[in-house]
Write a protein that holds these residues in place. Structure first.
Motif, mmCIF file in Angstrom:
data_model
loop_
_atom_site.group_PDB
_atom_site.id
_atom_site.type_symbol
_atom_site.label_atom_id
_atom_site.label_comp_id
_atom_site.label_asym_id
_atom_site.label_seq_id
_atom_site.Cartn_x
_atom_site.Cartn_y
_atom_site.Cartn_z
ATOM 1 N N LEU A 94 0.812 -1.223 0.000
ATOM 2 C CA LEU A 94 0.000 0.000 0.000
ATOM 3 C C LEU A 94 0.844 1.272 0.000
ATOM 4 C CD1 LEU A 94 -2.793 -1.113 2.487
ATOM 5 C CD2 LEU A 94 -2.859 -1.075 -0.018
ATOM 6 N N ASP A 95 2.164 1.147 0.071
ATOM 7 C CA ASP A 95 3.080 2.295 0.004
ATOM 8 C C ASP A 95 2.646 3.408 0.962
ATOM 9 O OD1 ASP A 95 5.166 3.920 -0.675
ATOM 10 O OD2 ASP A 95 4.487 4.357 -2.719
ATOM 11 N N THR A 96 2.581 3.074 2.231
ATOM 12 C CA THR A 96 2.160 4.072 3.213
ATOM 13 C C THR A 96 3.085 5.291 3.286
ATOM 14 O OG1 THR A 96 3.181 2.681 4.926
ATOM 15 C CG2 THR A 96 0.802 2.506 4.634
ATOM 16 N N PRO A 97 4.397 5.174 3.047
ATOM 17 C CA PRO A 97 5.206 6.397 3.055
ATOM 18 C C PRO A 97 4.726 7.439 2.042
ATOM 19 C CG PRO A 97 6.645 4.503 3.255
ATOM 20 C CD PRO A 97 5.267 3.968 2.956
ATOM 21 N N ALA A 98 4.343 6.998 0.856
ATOM 22 C CA ALA A 98 3.854 7.946 -0.150
ATOM 23 C C ALA A 98 2.555 8.599 0.308
ATOM 24 C CB ALA A 98 3.647 7.235 -1.485
ATOM 25 N N LEU A 99 1.691 7.818 0.934
ATOM 26 C CA LEU A 99 0.444 8.379 1.454
ATOM 27 C C LEU A 99 0.729 9.404 2.547
ATOM 28 C CD1 LEU A 99 -1.845 5.223 1.729
ATOM 29 C CD2 LEU A 99 -2.213 7.188 0.232
ATOM 30 N N PHE A 100 1.615 9.055 3.468
ATOM 31 C CA PHE A 100 1.945 9.973 4.562
ATOM 32 C C PHE A 100 2.497 11.290 4.024
ATOM 33 C CE2 PHE A 100 2.924 6.293 7.743
ATOM 34 C CZ PHE A 100 1.570 6.023 7.835
ATOM 35 N N ALA A 101 3.433 11.196 3.095
ATOM 36 C CA ALA A 101 4.108 12.396 2.591
ATOM 37 C C ALA A 101 3.134 13.371 1.944
ATOM 38 C CB ALA A 101 5.199 12.001 1.598
ATOM 39 N N ALA A 102 2.082 12.841 1.323
ATOM 40 C CA ALA A 102 1.118 13.688 0.618
ATOM 41 C C ALA A 102 -0.069 14.087 1.484
ATOM 42 C CB ALA A 102 0.613 12.966 -0.634
ATOM 43 N N GLY A 103 -0.185 13.509 2.674
ATOM 44 C CA GLY A 103 -1.367 13.729 3.501
ATOM 45 C C GLY A 103 -1.372 15.073 4.206
ATOM 46 N N ARG A 104 -2.575 15.486 4.587
ATOM 47 C CA ARG A 104 -2.735 16.711 5.380
ATOM 48 C C ARG A 104 -3.324 16.431 6.757
ATOM 49 N NH1 ARG A 104 -6.037 21.157 3.159
ATOM 50 N NH2 ARG A 104 -7.297 19.611 2.076
ATOM 51 N N ARG A 105 -3.992 15.293 6.889
ATOM 52 C CA ARG A 105 -4.610 14.910 8.165
ATOM 53 C C ARG A 105 -4.384 13.423 8.347
ATOM 54 N NH1 ARG A 105 -6.086 13.886 12.641
ATOM 55 N NH2 ARG A 105 -8.122 14.252 13.593
ATOM 56 N N ILE A 106 -3.623 13.046 9.378
ATOM 57 C CA ILE A 106 -3.232 11.652 9.575
ATOM 58 C C ILE A 106 -3.603 11.214 10.989
ATOM 59 C CG2 ILE A 106 -1.297 10.020 9.626
ATOM 60 C CD1 ILE A 106 0.194 11.872 7.701
ATOM 61 N N ILE A 107 -4.145 10.007 11.085
ATOM 62 C CA ILE A 107 -4.398 9.369 12.376
ATOM 63 C C ILE A 107 -3.723 7.998 12.347
ATOM 64 C CG2 ILE A 107 -6.122 8.485 13.988
ATOM 65 C CD1 ILE A 107 -8.137 10.446 12.751
ATOM 66 N N LEU A 108 -2.874 7.740 13.323
ATOM 67 C CA LEU A 108 -2.182 6.456 13.420
ATOM 68 C C LEU A 108 -2.672 5.725 14.666
ATOM 69 C CD1 LEU A 108 1.490 7.580 12.617
ATOM 70 C CD2 LEU A 108 -0.271 6.773 11.021
#
Length: 209
Positions: free
Chosen positions: A10-24
């Motif tokens: 799912l390539d989470t690093p790419a998602l994180f880098a482009a995100g504006r609102r993240i919940i882990l």
């Protein structure tokens, strides 16, 4: 819904880098701390002026909640107690450093309730896996990814439940978001009567991602 084998698909690093609102909501993040792509991605996101907020539900090394040891035994099946404790310490140290470096954008939430499943939310993307008593660890399992109106789902959490008109897919997505929202709240319920007394920083942000 997308279903894959192994979260790396799912390539989470790419998602994180482009995100504006993240919940882990994954309790222990030693894998992130050791992964340069994940570290760089979160740093990139937090450094952007348009980034809004990163919420992290994290297990504290000193936690004495009764569910912690059985949970860690399942999460890190086959690893010694000391190695597990080291993993929790590494995870908490890394996330604490992120919060210290970006106090206006990062909010740490100590894990007070037993996590039912790992959930990562980036804007309108929800990623979820499963915990299991297994010799294969969670990252190697099946992972699902869906898109949903996360701000709306968070607003339903503040109301206590989905509205009567919600369709089945929205209710299913709500269960994942509600798991995160409840973990971010020190109270036992996010129904309006309880939510009114929350510190504003503990209220699930409902602004559009």
């Amino acid at each position: 819904m997308k279903l894959v084998v192994g979260i790396d698909q799912l390539d989470t690093p790419a998602l994180f880098a482009a995100g504006r609102r993240i919940i882990l909501h994954a309790a222990v993040y030693g894998a992130f701390a050791r992964s340069r792509p994940h570290r760089d991605a979160l740093t990139t996101a937090l450094s952007r002026p348009d980034f809004e907020r990163l919420d992290i539900i994290v297990l504290e090394p000193e936690s004495r909640e009764p569910w912690v040891r059985p949970f860690l035994d399942a999460l890190r099946f086959g690893i010694s107690t000391q190695a597990t404790d080291d993993e929790v310490a590494l995870s908490h140290r890394y996330m604490s450093e992120l919060a210290a470096g970006h106090p206006d954008k990062v909010r740490l939430h100590p894990a007070r309730r037993l996590p039912c499943l790992p959930v990562l939310i980036v804007d309108d993307v929800i990623i979820f896996g499963q915990y299991a008593h297994s010799g294969a660890h969670a990252p190697q399992g099946f992972w699902g990814m869906i898109r949903a109106d996360v701000p709306t789902l968070l607003s339903w959490t503040m109301a206590g439940k989905p509205p009567a008109h919600a369709d089945e897919e929205a209710v299913a997505a709500f269960r994942l978001v509600n798991e995160c929202a409840r973990a971010m709240c020190a109270c036992r319920s996010l129904a309006p009567d309880s939510a009114r007394n929350l510190d504003l920083r503990d209220r699930p942000a409902t602004t559009a991602p």
